[in-house]
Enzyme design. Structure first.
Site, short mmCIF file in Angstrom:
data_model
loop_
_atom_site.label_atom_id
_atom_site.label_comp_id
_atom_site.label_asym_id
_atom_site.label_seq_id
_atom_site.Cartn_x
_atom_site.Cartn_y
_atom_site.Cartn_z
N ASP A 51 0.87 -1.17 0.00
CA ASP A 51 0.00 0.00 0.00
C ASP A 51 0.92 1.23 0.00
O ASP A 51 2.13 1.10 0.18
CB ASP A 51 -0.86 -0.05 1.27
CG ASP A 51 -1.68 1.20 1.50
OD1 ASP A 51 -2.36 1.63 0.56
OD2 ASP A 51 -1.63 1.75 2.61
N ASP A 53 -0.33 5.12 1.07
CA ASP A 53 -0.67 6.08 2.13
C ASP A 53 -0.61 5.45 3.51
O ASP A 53 -1.26 4.44 3.78
CB ASP A 53 -2.09 6.65 1.91
CG ASP A 53 -2.15 7.61 0.74
OD1 ASP A 53 -1.22 8.41 0.58
OD2 ASP A 53 -3.14 7.56 -0.02
N GLU A 98 -14.42 4.17 8.25
CA GLU A 98 -13.29 3.39 7.71
C GLU A 98 -12.49 2.71 8.82
O GLU A 98 -12.10 1.55 8.70
CB GLU A 98 -12.35 4.31 6.91
CG GLU A 98 -11.16 3.55 6.32
CD GLU A 98 -10.04 4.45 5.83
OE1 GLU A 98 -8.87 4.01 5.89
OE2 GLU A 98 -10.31 5.57 5.37
N SER A 166 -2.62 1.37 -4.45
CA SER A 166 -3.10 2.47 -3.61
C SER A 166 -4.51 2.91 -3.93
O SER A 166 -4.89 3.02 -5.10
CB SER A 166 -2.15 3.67 -3.77
OG SER A 166 -2.67 4.81 -3.13
N ALA A 167 -5.27 3.19 -2.88
CA ALA A 167 -6.61 3.75 -3.04
C ALA A 167 -6.53 5.28 -3.12
O ALA A 167 -7.54 5.96 -3.14
CB ALA A 167 -7.51 3.33 -1.88
N LYS A 215 -9.68 -3.85 -2.65
CA LYS A 215 -8.38 -4.13 -3.28
C LYS A 215 -8.31 -5.56 -3.81
O LYS A 215 -7.54 -5.84 -4.72
CB LYS A 215 -7.24 -3.85 -2.30
CG LYS A 215 -7.02 -2.34 -2.11
CD LYS A 215 -5.73 -2.06 -1.40
CE LYS A 215 -5.42 -0.57 -1.41
NZ LYS A 215 -4.18 -0.26 -0.71
N ASP A 240 -1.68 -0.93 5.85
CA ASP A 240 -2.05 -0.30 7.12
C ASP A 240 -3.53 -0.47 7.42
O ASP A 240 -4.03 0.04 8.41
CB ASP A 240 -1.69 1.19 7.11
CG ASP A 240 -2.66 2.02 6.28
OD1 ASP A 240 -3.15 3.04 6.76
OD2 ASP A 240 -2.93 1.62 5.13
#
Length: 299
Positions: A51, A53, A98, A166-167, A215, A240
């Site tokens: 990931d 961020d 989230e 990555s989102a 994902k 994370d």
């Protein structure tokens, strides 16, 4: 490190990076076994799936929250105050969902789609120009974790494929790693990329939306990339969020996979769940020291 002492954890016990208070492991013998498998496979079998961020980038720097790729745009001069306010309101509504450990991933899913969609629509309204992105990133406070140069450079030197999933916003992400000189040829980024019109003005986002909890779908869509890496059956996965655990689902015939999770927020409520899901959980850790130490052993 919280763990039961055992004779089968020689490598872990010999590495000072594992002795830090930030390191939490539920099953040290299992971690030892995985690391032994990774060492045995060496560089020819390894790939890294990560990931971005709050995983490769810092969550906190000098006690202050750092920006994500979306925040870089949200906080920049190209965005009107009204838009910034709306983005803040949306974030305050959806971010607690989230990170809420009492809500299941399935339940969070539609809220994340709403959040990303609303945020992206607001950004499109701002008429952001492509040529301004480099300056926006330069002026931002996005900060990579200490040890990032060693991480990227060592993997590049040994030609280890790095898949950043990555989102966030791919254009920002690539600009960040370009500006610090680590966007090497072994790095592949899958993210939400901006779509610009012929005048270089943002008109939308390309492809399928990637948010924190879908994902797995993206990993399966990336199977063509993973198919080319059939021999790279050993994986170090870094994330994370519990949504990051599925990032390697596109890989066939996995031999050894080590999942390392950075737990940044809602630590007390989430630690048990993270320790059940990740092999190693790093709490309040702003460096890549442990990851780099493991890579040192493998490479």
């Amino acid at each position: 490190m919280k763990k039961k002492a055992g004779r089968k954890t020689k490598i872990i016990e010999m590495m000072p990076e594992f002795q830090k208070k930030t390191v939490n492991i539920k099953n040290p013998e299992r971690v030892e076994e995985i690391i032994c498998g990774l060492i045995k496979g060496g560089s020819t079998k390894l790939q890294v799936i990560t990931d971005f961020d709050m995983t490769l980038s810092k969550f906190l720097h000098n006690g202050k929250r750092c920006s994500t790729c979306h925040n870089v745009i949200d906080n920049c001069k190209l965005i009107s105050e009204d838009c910034r306010k709306k983005l803040g309101q949306i974030r305050n509504m959806y971010y607690p969902i989230e990170v809420d450990p009492t809500i299941s991933t399935e339940e969070k899913y539609p809220f994340m789609v709403e959040w990303w969609t609303k945020a992206h629509n607001l950004l499109v309204e701002q008429g952001i120009r492509k040529e301004k992105l480099a300056a926006v990133v330069r002026e931002s406070d996005v900060t990579l974790r200490d040890g990032y140069e060693l991480f990227f450079d060592k993997l590049n030197e040994r030609n280890i494929p790095v898949f950043i999933f990555s989102a966030g916003i791919g254009d920002v992400l690539e600009e960040v790693i370009t500006q610090v000189g680590v966007f090497h040829s072994n790095v592949k980024v899958v993210s939400n990329f901006m779509d610009f019109d012929e005048k270089g003005v943002l008109k939308g986002f390309k492809g399928e939306l990637i948010h924190v909890y879908n994902k797995r779908d993206g990993a399966l869509r990336s199977s063509e990339y993973f198919d080319k890496l059939k021999d790279n059956c050993n994986i170090i996965l870094l994330g994370d969020s519990l949504g990051d655990l599925n990032m390697a689902d596109g890989v066939q015939n996995t031999e050894s996979i080590l999942k390392i999770g950075f737990l940044n927020d809602k630590v007390e409520e989430s630690l048990e769940k993270y320790m059940d899901s990740y092999d190693i959980v790093l709490v309040g850790e702003e460096t890549l020291d442990l990851v780099n130490a493991i890579l040192q052993k493998i490479l």
